[in-house]
Design an enzyme around this catalytic site. Structure first.
Site, mmCIF file in Angstrom:
data_model
loop_
_atom_site.group_PDB
_atom_site.id
_atom_site.type_symbol
_atom_site.label_atom_id
_atom_site.label_comp_id
_atom_site.label_asym_id
_atom_site.label_seq_id
_atom_site.Cartn_x
_atom_site.Cartn_y
_atom_site.Cartn_z
ATOM 1 N N HIS A 272 0.823 -1.210 0.000
ATOM 2 C CA HIS A 272 0.000 0.000 0.000
ATOM 3 C C HIS A 272 0.859 1.264 0.000
ATOM 4 O O HIS A 272 2.007 1.263 0.441
ATOM 5 C CB HIS A 272 -0.937 -0.010 1.198
ATOM 6 C CG HIS A 272 -2.043 -1.003 1.057
ATOM 7 N ND1 HIS A 272 -3.071 -1.102 1.956
ATOM 8 C CD2 HIS A 272 -2.293 -1.938 0.102
ATOM 9 C CE1 HIS A 272 -3.907 -2.042 1.569
ATOM 10 N NE2 HIS A 272 -3.448 -2.579 0.451
ATOM 11 N N GLU B 226 0.718 4.003 1.754
ATOM 12 C CA GLU B 226 1.153 4.477 3.069
ATOM 13 C C GLU B 226 2.375 3.705 3.545
ATOM 14 O O GLU B 226 3.336 4.282 4.052
ATOM 15 C CB GLU B 226 0.024 4.316 4.101
ATOM 16 C CG GLU B 226 -1.271 5.003 3.712
ATOM 17 C CD GLU B 226 -2.259 4.098 2.990
ATOM 18 O OE1 GLU B 226 -3.460 4.223 3.262
ATOM 19 O OE2 GLU B 226 -1.837 3.276 2.148
ATOM 20 N N CYS C 277 -6.566 1.613 5.233
ATOM 21 C CA CYS C 277 -7.007 0.302 5.703
ATOM 22 C C CYS C 277 -6.481 0.060 7.120
ATOM 23 O O CYS C 277 -5.646 0.808 7.629
ATOM 24 C CB CYS C 277 -6.526 -0.803 4.758
ATOM 25 S SG CYS C 277 -4.752 -1.145 4.863
ATOM 26 N N CYS D 195 -2.566 -0.487 7.413
ATOM 27 C CA CYS D 195 -1.818 0.767 7.288
ATOM 28 C C CYS D 195 -2.063 1.676 8.482
ATOM 29 O O CYS D 195 -1.162 2.412 8.900
ATOM 30 C CB CYS D 195 -2.158 1.467 5.977
ATOM 31 S SG CYS D 195 -1.437 0.630 4.537
#
Length: 166
Positions: free
Chosen positions: A81, A83, A107, A110
């Protein structure tokens, strides 16, 4: 002409960085800044360094997109992801007390990384298509961990302010 705020500026940068993503479902970008808005580290969702993708979109090489029944929890997705990528590339001493800007909902996984990152603020442009990530749980968790959360969706922001889950 109105000068954009730092939040608007860095979310626009996150949008541009997201265009590097090979994901055919969602192009997500993140930007980490320091407390003075000077240090900036971008990240976007994509496969790990060294993974042979031939610059092709993920619907060509990712098991999740080529499977008839993808796992509901992304365990079959190779993508890291945005992040997480930004956090991996950033220096703790420079990001400490800073902000992460993300152009889609954060999410749970993260959120845990952000909570332990030394950042103090999270700014998110809400994306209705990413509602499956259960974003309010992530944002409430970040608040419980002492981070400031700023959402672009005013309805979601008001629910967050009163501690309501969606």
């Amino acid at each position: 002409m109105t000068r954009p705020t730092w939040d608007e500026t860095w979310l626009a940068v996150a949008d541009q960085v997201a265009q590097r993503s090979l994901c055919s479902r969602a192009k997500v970008g993140a930007v980490i800044t320091d407390t003075t808005n000077q240090y900036m580290v971008p990240g976007y969702n994509g496969p790990p360094a060294g993974y042979q993708h031939g610059s092709q979109p993920c619907n060509v090489w990712c098991k999740r997109t080529t499977s008839l029944s993808p796992a509901p929890d992304y365990t079959d997705c190779y993508t890291i992801h945005a992040e997480a990528n930004a956090l991996l590339k950033s220096d703790y001493t420079k990001r400490h007390g800073g902000t992460i800007y993300v152009n889609s909902h954060v999410c749970w996984g993260c959120a845990k990384l952000i909570a332990n990152s030394g950042l103090r603020r999270v700014v998110v442009r809400c994306d209705e298509a990413a509602g499956h990530r259960n974003p309010m749980a992530s944002y409430n968790f970040l608040l419980e961990c002492g981070l400031e959360v700023q959402l672009s969706d005013l309805v979601m922001m008001s629910r967050l302010m009163v501690g309501e889950n969606l």
